[in-house]
Design an enzyme around this catalytic site. Structure first.
Site, PDB file in Angstrom:
ATOM      1  NE  ARG A 258      -2.661   0.562   3.919  1.00  0.00           N
ATOM      2  CZ  ARG A 258      -1.943   1.576   4.488  1.00  0.00           C
ATOM      3  NH1 ARG A 258      -0.911   2.852   4.351  1.00  0.00           N
ATOM      4  NH2 ARG A 258      -1.183   1.024   6.198  1.00  0.00           N
ATOM      5  CG  HIS A 262      -5.393   1.982   6.696  1.00  0.00           C
ATOM      6  ND1 HIS A 262      -6.004   0.844   6.386  1.00  0.00           N
ATOM      7  CD2 HIS A 262      -7.146   2.704   7.499  1.00  0.00           C
ATOM      8  CE1 HIS A 262      -7.525   0.088   6.816  1.00  0.00           C
ATOM      9  NE2 HIS A 262      -7.848   1.498   7.591  1.00  0.00           N
ATOM     10  CE1 TYR A 271       1.832   1.851   9.063  1.00  0.00           C
ATOM     11  CE2 TYR A 271       0.064   3.763   9.745  1.00  0.00           C
ATOM     12  CZ  TYR A 271       0.087   2.516   9.104  1.00  0.00           C
ATOM     13  OH  TYR A 271      -0.652   3.926   8.112  1.00  0.00           O
TER      14      TYR A 271
HETATM   15  C1  TPP Z   1     -14.153  -6.141  12.003  1.00  0.00           C
HETATM   16  C2  TPP Z   1     -13.330  -5.280  11.809  1.00  0.00           C
HETATM   17  N1  TPP Z   1     -12.253  -4.999  13.113  1.00  0.00           N
HETATM   18  C3  TPP Z   1     -11.397  -3.854  12.454  1.00  0.00           C
HETATM   19  C4  TPP Z   1     -11.747  -2.829  11.666  1.00  0.00           C
HETATM   20  C5  TPP Z   1     -11.600  -1.879  11.705  1.00  0.00           C
HETATM   21  N2  TPP Z   1     -10.087  -1.801  10.909  1.00  0.00           N
HETATM   22  C6  TPP Z   1     -10.717  -0.985   9.444  1.00  0.00           C
HETATM   23  S1  TPP Z   1      -9.890  -1.978   8.430  1.00  0.00           S
HETATM   24  C7  TPP Z   1      -8.998  -2.319   9.232  1.00  0.00           C
HETATM   25  C8  TPP Z   1      -6.864  -3.079   9.055  1.00  0.00           C
HETATM   26  C9  TPP Z   1      -7.454  -3.899   7.575  1.00  0.00           C
HETATM   27  O1  TPP Z   1      -6.616  -4.138   7.346  1.00  0.00           O
HETATM   28  P1  TPP Z   1      -6.100  -5.685   6.066  1.00  0.00           P
HETATM   29  O2  TPP Z   1      -7.149  -6.452   6.105  1.00  0.00           O
HETATM   30  O3  TPP Z   1      -5.181  -6.016   5.729  1.00  0.00           O
HETATM   31  O4  TPP Z   1      -6.857  -4.414   4.387  1.00  0.00           O
HETATM   32  P2  TPP Z   1      -5.658  -3.003   4.480  1.00  0.00           P
HETATM   33  O5  TPP Z   1      -6.389  -2.369   4.853  1.00  0.00           O
HETATM   34  O6  TPP Z   1      -4.186  -3.094   4.601  1.00  0.00           O
HETATM   35  O7  TPP Z   1      -5.966  -3.104   2.760  1.00  0.00           O
HETATM   36  C10 TPP Z   1      -8.911  -2.533  10.536  1.00  0.00           C
HETATM   37  C11 TPP Z   1      -8.111  -3.260  11.526  1.00  0.00           C
HETATM   38  C12 TPP Z   1     -12.835  -3.101  10.654  1.00  0.00           C
HETATM   39  N3  TPP Z   1     -13.076  -2.799   9.983  1.00  0.00           N
HETATM   40  N4  TPP Z   1     -13.476  -4.433  11.468  1.00  0.00           N
END
Ligand code: TPP
Lengths: 364, 327
Positions: A258, A262, A271
């Site tokens: 990425r 985020h 980070y």
């Molecule tokens: C069940 C749940 N827990 C926490 C979150 C908060 N949250 C949103 S995005 C994220 C990180 C997601 O990381 P990843 O799966 O690696 O996907 P990326 O954002 O890197 O595309 C978190 C913890 C959420 N949306 N849903």
């Protein structure tokens, strides 16, 4: 290519094109026409430019919170290009490229991020589920759609996405296990972009690879260079062919990065190091593909310039079309929330309208 | 007393308790160097390290379940979820396990854990990021449910929650994080769970509320005082156990009750308050039907204007009060 040749426990990554745009695996190179290649390139540009535009609109207060895909274009566009029109896509929330290549109109995408639920109201022939906020829960729906296809004896497949962080959720494991048991024609793509907000991939699981998780569920799992559009296409195509033959699901771990934040509410400098980002920029999936096309003489400078302008105009004019005109009315939500409006909502809607008409107009 | 934000008050409560009690640790997503989704744990990792500020994989079921497990051994975990909405994934751990462990051990075990949940609408984050599900938790015997509305209450109530030997669901309103107020600095200052607070005394109407709606209620009450309508504003602070006494005494005095909450009306906690009044001897004092002003029964819209329209505004509260007074 054969999935068996890429054992995830040995960290063998499937690749076709190196980071300089050179083909290093001619055996598996897909046979695309020049038009196809340029179409893929244009969609990548569209995705990238759209991200950049939406980020700037958001900064100007013209859009809501936005999750950019910059750096992940090959993962998304390469995989989704392997689908047929009738196949399904079940997205997480960061799949702009997949949406675009599967026919989601730009207008819908803008509407969604503009805060209008009609953005997820897809045209009849576009098989894409709405964005799912609760991480990895959408994978279950992808398995269910696959199971339904089996029951209905339809030959469609399902392509679904999650992030590296998403592999920690129980839903991820249950969806894979279910899909394995019921031989669901579902392709699970993990966009391993190295971070889940601030948490790096290595803190998400003690497993060496994410693809190896497939082994426990008795289905193929493969690591693919996610910044290599050819590799992503070929691996997904192979998974789709298997699924159509009734051989069940596949797990693909796309190794990517990425490059942006985020979401618009994030500050990645908290980070990760700039040097790391700079290193990954040298593996930019668009740059790599562009170099390939230029070396082959398929893409000229003039074409590139022309396409960039075209794409930009398309985006700007679509946004202008919706900006300020895309507000829904609350009545609409009352109307479509159930198949037919239940009495309690009729009552609440009436109260709401009386209130608005009662002179005590609201400036809530 | 010192002026600070709601979010700083919560951080201070945790920091003070963690300095005193080595058994307390925090577990959640992005709470370490990132400082939490809403910045509440900012800097805490510098003082307490990774052992006590634990960044977890995205596994709400495991986060809440592991906290319950650790709590049974005498640890005092604090869970932070990024959004209240994701407690749905940790619900088995909370409802079937944490809430029932003490009972199932014949009263022989303690489950001292706090689950902090940033809830509510108002951030333009749409249907799956904006809910108010407090009524769910109140329906589960074994849980305590706290929903503070001011920085000082947040601090005092969180300290009591951490010291409590039962699982406590601590609901923080995202829109309150940046609001400020005077906060007690004494590390021994706490506010007991189960005690409502009369934030404004009045003689004509009892307005019962909690969380983010308190601010709106107070604004309306002050405006209406100019029209000689005197509203008593009761901030419940703790929903379970509920301070019935304060509610009943107030309604006996005023003879009129209005309940305001952000959560949707149907099945909302307001219904419980109505029933509490109707079942008590305050019933005989009522001069008008009890009114609930609550969110409409729809998911929170993504659009900012509609989002505001879906939950009570000051105008809605005022209209309810006029209705109660037949004006
Ligand atoms: C069940 C749940 N827990 C926490 C979150 C908060 N949250 C949103 S995005 C994220 C990180 C997601 O990381 P990843 O799966 O690696 O996907 P990326 O954002 O890197 O595309 C978190 C913890 C959420 N949306 N849903």
């Amino acid at each position: 290519m054969k999935f068996e040749d890429y054992n995830p426990l040995e960290e063998k990554v499937f690749k076709i094109m190196d980071k300089k745009g050179k083909i290093i695996n001619t055996d598996d190179m897909p046979n695309f026409t020049n038009d196809q290649l340029l179409y893929l390139y244009r969609t990548m540009l569209l995705s990238r430019t759209m991200d950049e535009k939406q980020l700037s609109y958001q900064r100007q207060g013209r859009m809501l919170t936005y999750a950019p895909n910059i750096g992940q274009e090959a993962t998304q566009i390469g995989s989704a290009y392997a689908l047929e029109k009738e196949d399904w896509i079940v997205p997480s929330f960061r799949e702009l490229g997949a949406w675009l290549i599967h026919g989601v109109p730009l207008k819908n995408i803008f509407l969604y991020w503009y805060g209008n639920e009609w953005g997820s109201h897809m045209p009849e022939d576009v098989k894409v589920l709405p964005v799912s906020v609760p991480i990895s829960t959408q994978l279950q729906h992808a398995t269910g759609i696959g199971m339904a296809n089996n029951i209905k004896k339809e030959n469609n497949v399902v392509l679904t996405y999650t992030g590296d962080g998403g592999t920690s959720g129980g839903e991820f494991h249950e969806a894979l296990n279910f899909a394995g048991v019921f031989k669901a024609p579902t392709i699970f793509v993990i966009q391993n972009n190295q971070y889940a907000i601030s948490v790096p991939r290595i803190e998400q699981t003690a497993s060496k690879t994410l693809a190896q998780k497939a082994i426990a569920y008795g289905i193929p799992g493969i690591q693919v260079d996610g910044n290599d559009i050819f590799a992503m296409y070929v691996a997904t195509k192979e998974a789709a062919d298997r699924a159509r033959r009734g051989e069940g699901p596949t797990l693909i771990e796309a190794i990517t990065y990425r490059l942006a934040a985020h979401t618009t509410s994030d500050d990645p400098t908290k980070y990760r190091e700039d040097a790391e980002v700079e290193e990954w920029k040298t593996r930019d999936p668009i740059l790599r593909f562009k170099t390939y096309l230029e070396n082959k003489g398929i893409l000229t400078k003039e074409w590139d310039e022309k396409m960039k302008k075209e794409v930009e105009n398309e985006i700007t004019s679509t946004f202008e079309e919706i900006e300020g005109k895309a507000d829904t009315k609350i009545e609409e939500i009352f109307m479509y929330h159930y198949e037919t409006m239940p009495p309690i909502l009729e009552e609440q809607l009436k109260e709401y309208k009386d209130f608005l008409e009662g002179g005590k107009n609201n400036d809530k | 007393m010192k002026e600070m934000t709601y979010s700083e008050a919560i951080r201070l409560a945790m920091t003070e308790e963690m300095r005193k009690d080595e058994n307390i640790f925090i577990i959640g997503e992005d709470i370490g160097i990132y400082g939490g989704t809403f910045g509440v744990t900012k800097g805490m990792i510098d003082e307490f390290g990774e052992e006590r500020i634990k960044d977890a994989p995205i596994s709400e079921a495991a986060i809440v379940g592991a906290a319950a497990g650790a709590a049974v051994t005498g640890m005092r975990p604090i869970v932070e979820l990024p959004f209240l909405d994701f407690i749905t994934i940790g619900m088995d751990a909370l409802v079937n396990q944490a809430a029932k462990m003490r009972y199932m051990f014949g009263g022989n075990e303690k489950v001292p854990m706090v689950v902090r949940l940033p809830g509510g609408s108002g951030t333009g984050a749409a249907a799956q990021h904006s809910q108010n599900l407090e009524a769910w938790f109140c329906h589960v015997p074994g849980l305590k449910v706290v929903a503070p509305s001011t920085p000082n209450d947040a601090k005092g109530l969180l300290k009591s929650s951490i010291r409590d030997d039962n699982p406590v669901v601590f609901i923080e309103s995202k829109l309150l994080y940046n609001t400020t107020g005077m906060v007690e600095e004494d590390p021994e200052f706490t506010i007991p769970l189960g005690k409502a607070d009369i934030k404004l005394e009045g003689s004509d109407i009892s307005l019962i509320t909690y969380g983010r709606m308190l601010k709106k209620a107070l604004i309306v009450a002050k405006e209406l005082a100019k029209e000689n309508i005197y509203i008593e504003v009761i901030d419940l602070r703790t929903l379970a156990p509920l301070d019935k006494d304060t509610i009943i005494q107030s309604v006996k005095k005023t003879g009129r009750a209005i309940i305001v909450h952000e959560a949707v009306k149907t099945g909302g906690f307001g219904g419980e308050i109505v029933a509490t009044i109707a079942e008590s001897d305050a019933f005989d004092f009522l001069k008008a039907p009890i009114i609930r002003i609550a969110g409409v029964d729809i998911p929170i819209p993504h659009n900012k204007e509609l989002e505001k329209a879906a939950v009570p505004s000051e105008k809605d509260i005022k209209a309810g009060i006029y209705r109660l007074l037949n004006k």
